[in-house]
Scaffold this active site. Structure first.
Site, PDB file in Angstrom:
ATOM      1  N   LYS A  10       0.841  -1.210   0.000  1.00 51.21           N
ATOM      2  CA  LYS A  10       0.000   0.000   0.000  1.00 51.21           C
ATOM      3  C   LYS A  10       0.869   1.251   0.000  1.00 51.21           C
ATOM      4  O   LYS A  10       1.966   1.270   0.585  1.00 51.21           O
ATOM      5  CB  LYS A  10      -0.911  -0.062   1.229  1.00 51.21           C
ATOM      6  N   ASP A 137      -4.463  -1.130   9.408  1.00 52.50           N
ATOM      7  CA  ASP A 137      -4.415  -1.051   7.936  1.00 52.50           C
ATOM      8  C   ASP A 137      -4.898  -2.328   7.240  1.00 52.50           C
ATOM      9  O   ASP A 137      -4.961  -2.378   6.021  1.00 52.50           O
ATOM     10  CB  ASP A 137      -2.971  -0.801   7.465  1.00 52.50           C
TER      11      ASP A 137
END
Ligand code: ATP
Length: 289
Positions: A10, A137
């Site tokens: 990410k 996350d």
């Protein structure tokens, strides 16, 4: 029987931090993007009833401190499956301690993989709920793509995809600890915030230049001397032709967005000579589960 899954890294197109909440967490507002750079994961069943991991990196834990193992435990408990032994094999390519959600992404990949192995036991939103138990996350990493993440990072909204581009990622030798940077924010309030609304509008318009002009990460302004190296890498990226460049998450990786493949290749090659890690990748669309 062996199952395989990819765990995508990410990047933060923007990262904003708001007030510290009563529970100690900060209110986050982040535009997130997965990229094709990934770890490879495989899971095989074992007879010993244990969940363990092994990986190509010696310094990563193989027990429940590994987020992939933790995710497998959360999944099996939620699915009320007892006594099942699993061996998770991780081939790590995402740099560790880079702000690229390497561990979170492995955890999310385990959730997807086990869900496939156990005949789609959970829906996407149920998997995202399980993901929250593993880490902030992880929920984003379940589907990835382009998304707005708020709260601790678990309140997600799918966004229009980042327009086609090449992304150069460079990580200097040092890593930066996430709790350490959050602590710095408490003593030095955020002075500038990213124009998140402007980024959302630019994503809707498919305007890569407008997105890149607005990319901003508040952690770059916390007064840490390591940010000098981050700033140097950013300015190199711009010299090589990036439309924009920022640090991702709490660092230490920095990325630059390019339209030209040749310029991106050249930037990565030069940066690799100076810093430990540099590669070229591209946006990864969401995995619609
Ligand atoms: P984030 O972007 O979520 O802040 P990061 O990229 O900075 O994450 P990671 O690479 O995910 O950080 O991992 C940092 C720490 O987590 C390492 O010290 C490592 O020992 C531990 N860890 C636990 N599980 C994993 C995993 N599967 N892969 C990598 N690191 C892991």
């Amino acid at each position: 029987m062996e199952f395989r899954e990819k765990a995508y890294a990410k990047l933060n197109i923007s990262l904003d931090v708001g007030a510290r909440r009563a529970d100690g967490y900060h209110e986050m507002n982040m535009v997130m993007q997965t990229v094709k750079l990934c770890d490879e994961l495989s899971v095989s069943t074992t007879e010993d009833g244990q969940i363990s991991a092994r990986s190509n990196l010696r310094f990563i834990p193989n027990d429940e401190r590994n987020l992939a193992v933790k995710a497998a435990r959360v999944f099996l408990d939620a699915a009320e499956i007892s006594g099942q032994g699993l061996l998770l094999t991780l081939h790590k390519r995402i740099p560790v301690g880079a702000g690229m959600a390497g561990g979170s992404s492995d955890a999310a990949a385990v959730l997807r993989l086990l869900n496939r192995m156990y005949e789609d036991r959970f829906t996407r939103s149920e998997l995202e709920k399980l993901a929250e138990q593993v880490g902030s996350d992880v929920a984003f990493c379940v589907s990835g793509g382009t998304a707005l993440a708020r709260g601790r990072g678990e309140i997600l909204e799918d966004l229009p995809p980042l327009p086609d581009c090449r992304i150069v990622v460079c990580k200097p030798e040092f890593s930066i600890s996430t709790p350490e940077l959050f602590k710095k924010l408490d003593s030095a309030p955020v002075r500038h915030h990213p124009d998140t609304a402007g980024i959302l509008k630019a994503l809707g318009d498919g305007d890569l230049r407008a997105i890149c002009r607005r990319m901003y990460n508040v952690f770059e302004d916390v007064g840490d001397r390591r940010m000098r190296t981050v700033a140097q890498i950013k300015s190199r990226m711009l010299d090589y032709g990036a439309l924009g460049s920022i640090m991702t998450g709490t660092g230490s990786a920095v990325f630059g967005v390019f339209t030209e493949e040749a310029a991106a290749d050249k930037a990565a090659e030069e940066l690799r000579g100076e810093y430990r890690f540099a590669c070229v990748t591209e946006p990864m669309p969401g995995l619609f589960l």
